[in-house]
Design a protein around this motif. Structure first.
Motif, PDB file in Angstrom:
ATOM      1  N   CYS A  51       9.488 -63.408  79.633  1.00  0.00           N
ATOM      2  CA  CYS A  51      10.081 -64.145  78.530  1.00  0.00           C
ATOM      3  C   CYS A  51      11.409 -64.593  78.798  1.00  0.00           C
ATOM      4  O   CYS A  51      11.635 -65.681  78.576  1.00  0.00           O
ATOM      5  N   GLN A  52      12.201 -63.558  78.747  1.00  0.00           N
ATOM      6  CA  GLN A  52      13.824 -63.831  78.739  1.00  0.00           C
ATOM      7  C   GLN A  52      14.264 -64.860  79.977  1.00  0.00           C
ATOM      8  O   GLN A  52      14.907 -65.872  79.919  1.00  0.00           O
ATOM      9  N   GLY A  53      13.640 -64.356  81.246  1.00  0.00           N
ATOM     10  CA  GLY A  53      14.045 -65.237  82.258  1.00  0.00           C
ATOM     11  C   GLY A  53      13.389 -66.683  82.147  1.00  0.00           C
ATOM     12  O   GLY A  53      13.945 -67.783  82.667  1.00  0.00           O
ATOM     13  N   MET A  54      12.238 -66.724  81.800  1.00  0.00           N
ATOM     14  CA  MET A  54      11.513 -68.256  81.594  1.00  0.00           C
ATOM     15  C   MET A  54      12.311 -69.006  80.375  1.00  0.00           C
ATOM     16  O   MET A  54      12.479 -70.154  80.439  1.00  0.00           O
ATOM     17  N   TYR A  55      12.718 -68.449  79.575  1.00  0.00           N
ATOM     18  CA  TYR A  55      13.641 -68.982  78.433  1.00  0.00           C
ATOM     19  C   TYR A  55      14.904 -69.481  79.119  1.00  0.00           C
ATOM     20  O   TYR A  55      15.041 -70.621  78.551  1.00  0.00           O
TER      21      TYR A  55
ATOM     22  N   ASP B 256       9.814 -72.993  72.307  1.00  0.00           N
ATOM     23  CA  ASP B 256       8.366 -73.595  72.143  1.00  0.00           C
ATOM     24  C   ASP B 256       7.933 -73.481  73.474  1.00  0.00           C
ATOM     25  O   ASP B 256       6.769 -73.627  73.779  1.00  0.00           O
ATOM     26  N   ILE B 257       8.787 -74.048  74.253  1.00  0.00           N
ATOM     27  CA  ILE B 257       8.411 -74.341  75.896  1.00  0.00           C
ATOM     28  C   ILE B 257       7.809 -72.944  76.503  1.00  0.00           C
ATOM     29  O   ILE B 257       6.976 -73.179  77.165  1.00  0.00           O
ATOM     30  N   VAL B 258       8.604 -71.908  76.096  1.00  0.00           N
ATOM     31  CA  VAL B 258       8.250 -70.730  76.752  1.00  0.00           C
ATOM     32  C   VAL B 258       6.765 -70.434  76.334  1.00  0.00           C
ATOM     33  O   VAL B 258       5.936 -69.940  76.996  1.00  0.00           O
ATOM     34  N   GLN B 259       6.574 -70.562  74.895  1.00  0.00           N
ATOM     35  CA  GLN B 259       5.268 -70.159  74.374  1.00  0.00           C
ATOM     36  C   GLN B 259       4.187 -70.855  74.874  1.00  0.00           C
ATOM     37  O   GLN B 259       3.267 -70.566  75.438  1.00  0.00           O
ATOM     38  N   ASP B 260       4.412 -72.284  74.916  1.00  0.00           N
ATOM     39  CA  ASP B 260       3.535 -73.190  75.526  1.00  0.00           C
ATOM     40  C   ASP B 260       3.059 -72.722  76.963  1.00  0.00           C
ATOM     41  O   ASP B 260       1.867 -72.655  77.362  1.00  0.00           O
ATOM     42  N   ALA B 261       4.056 -72.615  77.798  1.00  0.00           N
ATOM     43  CA  ALA B 261       4.061 -72.033  79.165  1.00  0.00           C
ATOM     44  C   ALA B 261       3.117 -70.913  79.387  1.00  0.00           C
ATOM     45  O   ALA B 261       2.321 -70.738  80.152  1.00  0.00           O
ATOM     46  N   PHE B 262       3.327 -69.993  78.468  1.00  0.00           N
ATOM     47  CA  PHE B 262       2.411 -68.447  78.491  1.00  0.00           C
ATOM     48  C   PHE B 262       1.192 -68.779  78.211  1.00  0.00           C
ATOM     49  O   PHE B 262       0.130 -68.402  78.699  1.00  0.00           O
ATOM     50  N   ILE B 263       1.229 -69.927  77.257  1.00  0.00           N
ATOM     51  CA  ILE B 263      -0.474 -69.895  76.961  1.00  0.00           C
ATOM     52  C   ILE B 263      -1.219 -70.731  77.822  1.00  0.00           C
ATOM     53  O   ILE B 263      -2.222 -70.252  78.242  1.00  0.00           O
ATOM     54  N   LYS B 264      -0.377 -71.928  78.689  1.00  0.00           N
ATOM     55  CA  LYS B 264      -1.051 -72.430  79.718  1.00  0.00           C
ATOM     56  C   LYS B 264      -1.320 -71.554  80.863  1.00  0.00           C
ATOM     57  O   LYS B 264      -2.435 -71.275  81.632  1.00  0.00           O
ATOM     58  N   ALA B 265      -0.024 -70.405  81.096  1.00  0.00           N
ATOM     59  CA  ALA B 265      -0.413 -69.521  81.978  1.00  0.00           C
ATOM     60  C   ALA B 265      -1.627 -68.570  81.875  1.00  0.00           C
ATOM     61  O   ALA B 265      -2.482 -68.162  82.889  1.00  0.00           O
TER      62      ALA B 265
ATOM     63  N   ILE C 199       5.323 -73.732  85.883  1.00  0.00           N
ATOM     64  CA  ILE C 199       4.690 -74.116  84.625  1.00  0.00           C
ATOM     65  C   ILE C 199       5.708 -74.233  83.516  1.00  0.00           C
ATOM     66  O   ILE C 199       5.518 -75.374  82.812  1.00  0.00           O
ATOM     67  N   VAL C 200       6.741 -73.299  83.541  1.00  0.00           N
ATOM     68  CA  VAL C 200       7.944 -73.796  82.573  1.00  0.00           C
ATOM     69  C   VAL C 200       8.741 -74.869  82.582  1.00  0.00           C
ATOM     70  O   VAL C 200       9.012 -75.839  81.815  1.00  0.00           O
ATOM     71  N   ILE C 201       9.083 -75.400  83.741  1.00  0.00           N
ATOM     72  CA  ILE C 201       9.450 -76.500  84.327  1.00  0.00           C
ATOM     73  C   ILE C 201       8.634 -77.660  84.081  1.00  0.00           C
ATOM     74  O   ILE C 201       9.161 -78.595  83.265  1.00  0.00           O
ATOM     75  N   ASN C 202       7.445 -77.718  84.494  1.00  0.00           N
ATOM     76  CA  ASN C 202       6.601 -78.878  84.015  1.00  0.00           C
ATOM     77  C   ASN C 202       6.245 -78.898  82.789  1.00  0.00           C
ATOM     78  O   ASN C 202       6.368 -80.016  82.090  1.00  0.00           O
ATOM     79  N   THR C 203       6.314 -77.870  81.820  1.00  0.00           N
ATOM     80  CA  THR C 203       6.109 -77.843  80.424  1.00  0.00           C
ATOM     81  C   THR C 203       7.392 -78.539  79.988  1.00  0.00           C
ATOM     82  O   THR C 203       7.331 -79.261  78.890  1.00  0.00           O
ATOM     83  N   SER C 204       8.545 -78.005  80.383  1.00  0.00           N
ATOM     84  CA  SER C 204       9.997 -78.570  79.727  1.00  0.00           C
ATOM     85  C   SER C 204      10.111 -80.312  80.201  1.00  0.00           C
ATOM     86  O   SER C 204      10.194 -80.809  79.038  1.00  0.00           O
TER      87      SER C 204
END
Length: 182
Positions: free
Chosen positions: A26-30, A45-54, A74-79
């Motif tokens: 989570c910290q790295g993806m944040y 919010d992006i990190v949460q959404d990305a983890f849900i997608k993942a 996934i995080v980049i695309n969600t951003s």
């Protein structure tokens, strides 16, 4: 516990394994998300959404790349999706106005007095189209082909936006160094 074992447990909806994976990344993806958006809450919010997608697409993860690299994409695309949803459309430059301005001068050097925090602030103040390309190229290490795929622009646009972003960034850093601010 080995990474693949954790992932297998996550695929079986083991909440403890999911939490372990979340805590690990989570910290790295944040930090990755924060490079794209200007506010902490948006990055969260992006990190949460990305983890849900993942977690919902975990069966598609084939371990061809590390889980972290897969999640980062996934995080980049969600951003980028969030920016687009906020009407910060990435407007592709008309080909008539495109001049690939690869001067061959790949000089990214800045004055010794410029600090990393100044560079990050200057990047964050750029227009989205320049900020995104600069972030993907300089900070995330993507090449122009990958950037064009991610942002759905041409490679020529990617190169041009990188060049123009670089010029603006250098100008902002000069202003900061001269004391005239951003």
């Amino acid at each position: 516990m080995f990474q693949l074992e954790i992932i297998e447990k996550c695929k079986a909806n083991n909440r403890q394994a999911q939490m372990q994976l979340y805590n690990q990344y989570c910290q790295g993806m944040y930090i990755v998300a924060r490079r794209f958006v200007k506010h902490d809450a948006e990055a969260e919010d992006i990190v949460q959404d990305a983890f849900i997608k993942a977690f919902s697409k975990l069966d598609q993860y084939q371990a061809e790349v590390t889980f972290g690299a897969w999640l980062k994409r996934i995080v980049i695309n969600t951003s980028i999706d969030m920016l687009k949803a906020q009407k910060h459309q990435l407007v592709e430059l008309e080909t008539v106005h495109l001049n690939v301005v690869d001067s061959g001068n790949d000089n990214w050097l800045v004055e010794d007095t410029v600090e990393v925090v100044d560079i990050k602030e200057a990047i964050s103040s750029l227009a989205d189209k320049y900020r995104l390309v600069l972030t993907l190229y300089l900070l995330e290490g993507y090449d122009h082909q990958e950037i064009s795929d991610i942002l759905n622009i041409t490679e020529v646009s990617s190169r041009t936006q990188l060049y123009r972003g670089k010029v603006q960034l250098q100008e902002l850093l000069k202003q900061k160094n001269n004391g005239t601010g951003y």
